[in-house]
Design an enzyme around this catalytic site. Sequence first.
Site, PDB file in Angstrom:
ATOM      1  N   VAL A  97       0.909  -1.297  -0.024  1.00 28.07           N
ATOM      2  CA  VAL A  97       0.029  -0.011   0.045  1.00 28.07           C
ATOM      3  C   VAL A  97       0.749   1.319   0.030  1.00 28.07           C
ATOM      4  CG1 VAL A  97      -1.800   1.505   1.546  1.00 28.07           C
ATOM      5  CG2 VAL A  97      -1.768  -1.307   0.956  1.00 28.07           C
ATOM      6  N   GLU A  98       1.970   1.016   0.599  1.00 34.35           N
ATOM      7  CA  GLU A  98       2.914   2.257   0.822  1.00 34.35           C
ATOM      8  C   GLU A  98       3.556   2.796  -0.410  1.00 34.35           C
ATOM      9  OE1 GLU A  98       3.273   4.623   3.162  1.00 34.35           O
ATOM     10  OE2 GLU A  98       2.605   3.790   4.980  1.00 34.35           O
ATOM     11  N   SER A  99       4.168   1.689  -1.043  1.00 41.02           N
ATOM     12  CA  SER A  99       5.071   2.170  -2.083  1.00 41.02           C
ATOM     13  C   SER A  99       5.025   1.159  -3.410  1.00 41.02           C
ATOM     14  CB  SER A  99       6.549   1.962  -1.799  1.00 41.02           C
ATOM     15  OG  SER A  99       6.821   0.583  -1.156  1.00 41.02           O
TER      16      SER A  99
END
Length: 202
Positions: A97-99
């Site tokens: 989700v972050e990167s």
Amino acid sequence: MIAGVGLCAAAAAATPDSANAVVNIYRAELADGSVRFASQRLDPGYVLYLPGERVAATSDRTRAGTSAAQAVLEPDVLRLAHRHGVDSVLVLAVIEVESRFRAQALSPKGAFGPMQLMPDTARRYGIAERAGPVQNIDAGIRYLKDLLARHEGNEALALASYNAGSGAVLRHGQRIPPYRETLLYVAAVLARAQVIRNLGQP
């Protein structure tokens, strides 16, 4: 961190009592590289990112959408998560989700690396701002471990703290802050973790 718009079903899934809920999450990537999540398709740029229906497990534990970047970093994620005693599925979901496992990811707010650490957080865990992806993952896992300990293992609150900061969670009475970004972020990570578990824990 990731910016979000929209709310609806995703907000309901972001509560501690429904940590295993799977919701529809739509994703759009903007020209500046920033990412938006929503619980509905706000315009044609939003594509279904995490379908709400459960996914049948596969015998070889292959997960749909595994990228080349993930294949490179996943062995280090599993090794470091085991070393620090943190659920590897949760870590994989955070990084996705972050990167999307991009080693050089840099957000408009200055978060960097696979786990999108803010510079102050990185320094707190002893790594330089431009450290390599393995160092970034190691520091991010240690940070997540500390947040889980602070919230007595409550994944939803730990993720809210990861996104919005522990101060925000404290100010809202140890509850997920009612910020669109944070509500969608928690829902997206928990939903992704559930998909990974449905397909077989790595």
